[in-house]
Structures are given as C-alpha cells and as structure tokens.
Design a protein around this motif. Structure first.
Motif, PDB file in Angstrom:
ATOM      1  N   HIS A   1       0.838  -1.203   0.000  1.00 41.36           N
ATOM      2  CA  HIS A   1       0.000   0.000   0.000  1.00 41.36           C
ATOM      3  C   HIS A   1       0.877   1.259   0.000  1.00 41.36           C
ATOM      4  CE1 HIS A   1      -3.684   2.268   1.116  1.00 41.36           C
ATOM      5  NE2 HIS A   1      -2.800   3.077   1.659  1.00 41.36           N
ATOM      6  N   VAL A   2       1.887   1.265   0.878  1.00 44.85           N
ATOM      7  CA  VAL A   2       2.732   2.470   0.988  1.00 44.85           C
ATOM      8  C   VAL A   2       3.578   2.646  -0.273  1.00 44.85           C
ATOM      9  CG1 VAL A   2       4.589   3.553   2.313  1.00 44.85           C
ATOM     10  CG2 VAL A   2       2.704   2.403   3.504  1.00 44.85           C
ATOM     11  N   LEU A   3       4.104   1.557  -0.804  1.00 43.31           N
ATOM     12  CA  LEU A   3       4.924   1.696  -2.025  1.00 43.31           C
ATOM     13  C   LEU A   3       4.084   2.220  -3.185  1.00 43.31           C
ATOM     14  CD1 LEU A   3       7.389  -1.334  -1.996  1.00 43.31           C
ATOM     15  CD2 LEU A   3       7.599   0.932  -0.991  1.00 43.31           C
ATOM     16  N   ARG A   4       2.857   1.779  -3.273  1.00 43.19           N
ATOM     17  CA  ARG A   4       1.989   2.279  -4.356  1.00 43.19           C
ATOM     18  C   ARG A   4       1.674   3.759  -4.141  1.00 43.19           C
ATOM     19  NH1 ARG A   4       0.577  -1.814  -7.768  1.00 43.19           N
ATOM     20  NH2 ARG A   4      -0.762  -0.420  -8.936  1.00 43.19           N
ATOM     21  N   LYS A   5       1.509   4.135  -2.852  1.00 40.56           N
ATOM     22  CA  LYS A   5       1.264   5.545  -2.541  1.00 40.56           C
ATOM     23  C   LYS A   5       2.462   6.413  -2.964  1.00 40.56           C
ATOM     24  CE  LYS A   5       0.568   8.344   1.407  1.00 40.56           C
ATOM     25  NZ  LYS A   5       0.654   8.365   2.853  1.00 40.56           N
TER      26      LYS A   5
END
Ligand code: BTN
Length: 214
Positions: free
Chosen positions: A73-77
């Motif tokens: 989730h954070v990497l995609r953000k």
C-alpha cells in the motif's frame, strides 16, 4: 508504539526472539546494519543501508496478509509499480524489493509474533530498490498503515490481498501438473484446481517454491 533503534545488531528478529519479555505489543526494532540477517527457510538476508525492522505483537493476527498489504500500500502511494508475490514478497517492476519473515514464540498460552521486514533501499543486483526514499519516513508510513490493516476483519483482508496479488485466477504449474489458482484459505494456503482435482499449497512448506506461473 515504541521504536528501538540500533546501528548494528545480528538480526532484528533474533533480538526480539531473545528479549520479547521486556517489550509491549507493537514494539518496533530497527537497525541500520544486520550482521546475521535471516530470510525464510534459513536463507541469508543481505542488506546495506536498507530499511530493516521487526515488529513484536503480543497477539496473533493475519500478519501474513497484513504485512505484505501494508508495504505494498505504501509503495503504491509513493508511486512505485508494486504488487504482492504470494505468499509475502513485494515486487517492484517484477523484481523483489522486500521480504517478510514471520516467527512465533509461545510461552504457555501467551503468543509473541515477530514480523521481520527488509526493504531494499540500496541498489543491488537482480533485486528492485527504492532510490531516494527516506527509510525512517517509509518506516513510519508502513507502521501507520499496518495499524489500520490490523483493524480489518479476515474477509476484507483476504479481499484486499487477492486484489493486490496477481496469482489469483492465473494458470500455474505445481508438481509438474497444471492448475488454476482459484482461492486462498484464511491461513494463506492457496487453492488450486484442474479438471481432475483440487489441492492446497502451504507456504510454510518449502516445496511451495515449485509453484510456477505459466
Ligand atoms: C525473505 O524474503 O526470505 C524474508 C526476509 C526477511 C528479512 C528481514 S530483515 C529484518 C528481519 N530480521 C531478519 O533477520 N530477517 C528479517
């Protein structure tokens, strides 16, 4: 949430396996350098100026889903083209950028779960890495998302996981036989099916690595 930081220790998982009694739920141990970083199935986890940390939990949750979901989730953000590779690797542009090692220590009925996470920040051969990312900021973002996912119920976690992992509905080969991946059990085992049979594949058994995308 307490974050304990070291410049160098053997392994953040080993540290928490030794000292879990001293610490509360959601204690995080981070180090800049690990001298004996471990991966799954006794492999060595090499790291250099990467984001390396472990989180201690005093109760069990579906960490095998929460941990990869949080990192992804954070990497995609941040704008990376990341996805989950079953069971719990994270890929960026189809190369591994992060690995997760979940270990449990039981003391009578009390469980201690140690979720160890390594994320490549420094360039290295054959792996993806996150150039120009501040590891401490990345850590805080992941921990915040982790907390949120811990509040999800099992059904929602499974749904999120399946949406972020490309193996579902794909054709695979396992034990030299062709199957389609049709579902996942709550413990993370995959359900494979072909015209003759339905089987499950457990990621705690090393032979899951013989599962190949077709
Ligand atoms: C894998 O992909 O095999 C899992 C790698 C897990 C590496 C992390 S780094 C922090 C924690 N401490 C360890 O010794 N291993 C995990």
């Amino acid at each position: 949430m307490e974050i304990i930081e070291f410049d160098e220790i053997d392994s953040t998982n080993d540290y928490l396996k030794k000292y879990y009694e001293k610490y509360n739920d959601f204690t995080v141990v981070r180090t800049i350098k690990q001298t004996h970083g471990r991966g799954r199935f006794d492999s060595v986890w090499e790291s250099k100026n990467d984001l390396i940390f472990s989180i201690l939990f005093k109760k069990d949750s579906p960490h095998h889903l929460v941990a990869p979901l949080s990192i992804n989730h954070v990497l995609r953000k941040y704008g990376f083209n990341s996805c989950i590779k079953w069971p719990n690797d994270i890929l960026v542009d189809n190369k591994k950028v992060s690995g997760i090692l979940i270990e449990k220590v039981f003391v009578g009925k009390q469980i201690n779960v140690i979720v160890g996470i390594g994320i490549n920040i420094e360039k290295r051969h054959d792996y993806a890495y996150l150039n120009n990312i501040n590891p401490k900021e990345l850590l805080i973002e992941i921990l915040n998302v982790y907390k949120k996912y811990c509040e999800y119920d099992d059904e929602l976690l499974k749904k999120e996981y399946m949406c972020n992992c490309s193996i579902f509905n794909s054709n695979v080969s396992y034990d030299n036989t062709n199957y389609k991946v049709i579902d996942m059990l709550s413990n993370g085992e995959l359900i494979l099916e072909n015209d003759e049979k339905t089987i499950t594949v457990d990621f705690n058994k090393k032979d899951y690595k013989s599962l190949l995308n077709k």
